[in-house]
Design an enzyme around this catalytic site. Structure first.
Site, PDB file in Angstrom:
ATOM      1  N   ASP A  68     -13.835  47.665  14.237  1.00  0.00           N
ATOM      2  CA  ASP A  68     -14.632  46.550  13.732  1.00  0.00           C
ATOM      3  C   ASP A  68     -16.045  46.525  14.320  1.00  0.00           C
ATOM      4  O   ASP A  68     -16.337  47.233  15.279  1.00  0.00           O
ATOM      5  CB  ASP A  68     -13.918  45.213  14.016  1.00  0.00           C
ATOM      6  CG  ASP A  68     -13.340  45.143  15.434  1.00  0.00           C
ATOM      7  OD1 ASP A  68     -13.764  45.937  16.291  1.00  0.00           O
ATOM      8  OD2 ASP A  68     -12.472  44.294  15.673  1.00  0.00           O
ATOM      9  N   ASN A 137      -5.730  34.901  19.976  1.00  0.00           N
ATOM     10  CA  ASN A 137      -5.031  34.158  18.913  1.00  0.00           C
ATOM     11  C   ASN A 137      -4.104  35.059  18.100  1.00  0.00           C
ATOM     12  O   ASN A 137      -3.625  34.673  17.034  1.00  0.00           O
ATOM     13  CB  ASN A 137      -6.046  33.456  17.996  1.00  0.00           C
ATOM     14  CG  ASN A 137      -6.968  34.454  17.297  1.00  0.00           C
ATOM     15  OD1 ASN A 137      -6.769  35.669  17.377  1.00  0.00           O
ATOM     16  ND2 ASN A 137      -7.973  33.943  16.594  1.00  0.00           N
ATOM     17  N   HIS A 139      -4.992  38.080  16.851  1.00  0.00           N
ATOM     18  CA  HIS A 139      -5.638  38.961  15.869  1.00  0.00           C
ATOM     19  C   HIS A 139      -5.573  40.421  16.312  1.00  0.00           C
ATOM     20  O   HIS A 139      -5.429  40.712  17.496  1.00  0.00           O
ATOM     21  CB  HIS A 139      -7.076  38.517  15.556  1.00  0.00           C
ATOM     22  CG  HIS A 139      -8.094  38.727  16.632  1.00  0.00           C
ATOM     23  ND1 HIS A 139      -9.058  37.797  16.940  1.00  0.00           N
ATOM     24  CD2 HIS A 139      -8.330  39.775  17.461  1.00  0.00           C
ATOM     25  CE1 HIS A 139      -9.825  38.265  17.900  1.00  0.00           C
ATOM     26  NE2 HIS A 139      -9.408  39.452  18.241  1.00  0.00           N
ATOM     27  N   GLU A 144      -8.201  37.851  11.583  1.00  0.00           N
ATOM     28  CA  GLU A 144      -7.937  36.569  12.215  1.00  0.00           C
ATOM     29  C   GLU A 144      -6.730  35.880  11.569  1.00  0.00           C
ATOM     30  O   GLU A 144      -6.433  36.118  10.391  1.00  0.00           O
ATOM     31  CB  GLU A 144      -9.160  35.664  12.037  1.00  0.00           C
ATOM     32  CG  GLU A 144     -10.417  36.146  12.756  1.00  0.00           C
ATOM     33  CD  GLU A 144     -10.445  35.747  14.222  1.00  0.00           C
ATOM     34  OE1 GLU A 144      -9.414  35.917  14.913  1.00  0.00           O
ATOM     35  OE2 GLU A 144     -11.502  35.292  14.686  1.00  0.00           O
TER      36      GLU A 144
END
Ligand code: GLP
Length: 280
Positions: A68, A137, A139, A144
């Site tokens: 990413d 979280n 991801h 996400e």
């Protein structure tokens, strides 16, 4: 099927992973690697640099694809993931620059950039070994938690917590952290022949447990790894601490002492240090 391995220390984990990558490269010099950024892989990249210095790993025929990149940052921007990889790995090993692939955060046509990335992965023959970190979280890459996940490389909006977790790269100025990024999609990741997910520290313990034992849900994107045939989850003791509590039989390979107070307090101070540390 997820193979879980618990390490005593993040350094032990990093070294084992570096040796594993070195073995994979010597078995297949043209290996196609998928690479993550984040604090977790920094010791791995250092270990790979050391192995390379010692002449024990050769990247000359390898190809890499990073997961990413932030939207709006040029590759030369020191805060970009591209620059992060340059600092931590690419400057220290003999990867050929033309076989390093990165999403361009300033592409005029982002959709076109995403499609071109998918094509480049296909042309390289697909990803042989995808290394992953785990977001706080749940991801992976920048996929996400959401009501639905996107299969292929795409433009994505970052959650406030993810922006906070990345703020150290931006001089701890939350306002400077881009709100959007480009990321490989879930299918891009799941099509890798083998996946190794790395997670260290007590802050990841709950997510690790849910990723392995919880339902497969877009609310925890890493849980989709349960659908993959060939996944290794390599974690340190603090990251494994919830597994031990919920699944006593699973924990037989490491000592009960890991929940006793000396280690628990060491874990807390380590977590504090980690929060304060920079991405460098
Ligand atoms: C970022 C990256 C992820 C990475 C995650 C975890 O958000 N986009 O690919 O896995 O951070 O980072 P850390 O290893 O610092 O916990």
């Amino acid at each position: 099927m997820m193979r879980i391995r618990v390490f005593d220390t993040p350094l032990g984990l990093a070294r084992a992973c570096a040796r594993d990558i070195a073995r994979a490269l010597s078995a297949r010099p043209g290996l196609v690697l998928g690479l993550p950024t984040g604090r977790t892989p920094i010791p791995l990249y250092r270990a790979l640099a050391r192995l390379h210095e010692a002449g024990r790993v050769d990247f000359s025929r390898a190809t890499t694809f990073n997961l990413d990149e932030f939207l709006g940052l040029v590759a030369g921007d020191p805060r970009s993931y591209r620059a992060f990889m340059q600092r931590h790995l690419f400057n220290h090993v003999n990867l050929s620059p033309r076989r390093i692939h990165f999403l361009n955060g300033t592409a005029r046509d982002v959709d076109k950039e995403c499609r071109a990335y998918e094509r480049a992965i296909d042309r390289a023959g697909g990803i042989d070994l995808q290394i992953l970190g785990l977001g706080l979280n749940g991801h992976i890459g920048f996929n996400e938690p959401a009501r639905a996940l996107i299969a292929r490389t795409h433009r994505t909006r970052l959650k406030p917590g993810t922006r906070r977790a990345n703020a150290a790269l931006f001089g701890h100025r939350l306002g400077a952290v881009p709100r959007e990024a480009i990321s490989m999609g879930m299918a891009t990741i799941l099509h890798a022949r083998r996946v190794v997910l790395l997670a260290t520290g007590v802050t990841k313990a709950r997510r690790v447990e849910r990723m392995i034992r919880g339902p497969v849900t877009p609310r925890l994107p890493a849980s989709f790894l349960q659908l993959h045939r060939n996944v290794d989850v390599w974690i340190d003791r603090p990251a494994a601490s919830n597994l031990e509590l919920s699944y006593p039989t699973f924990s037989s390979s490491f000592s009960r002492a890991s929940t006793s107070s000396p280690i628990a307090s060491r874990t807390k101070s380590w977590a504090r240090r980690r929060r304060n540390s920079d991405w460098g």
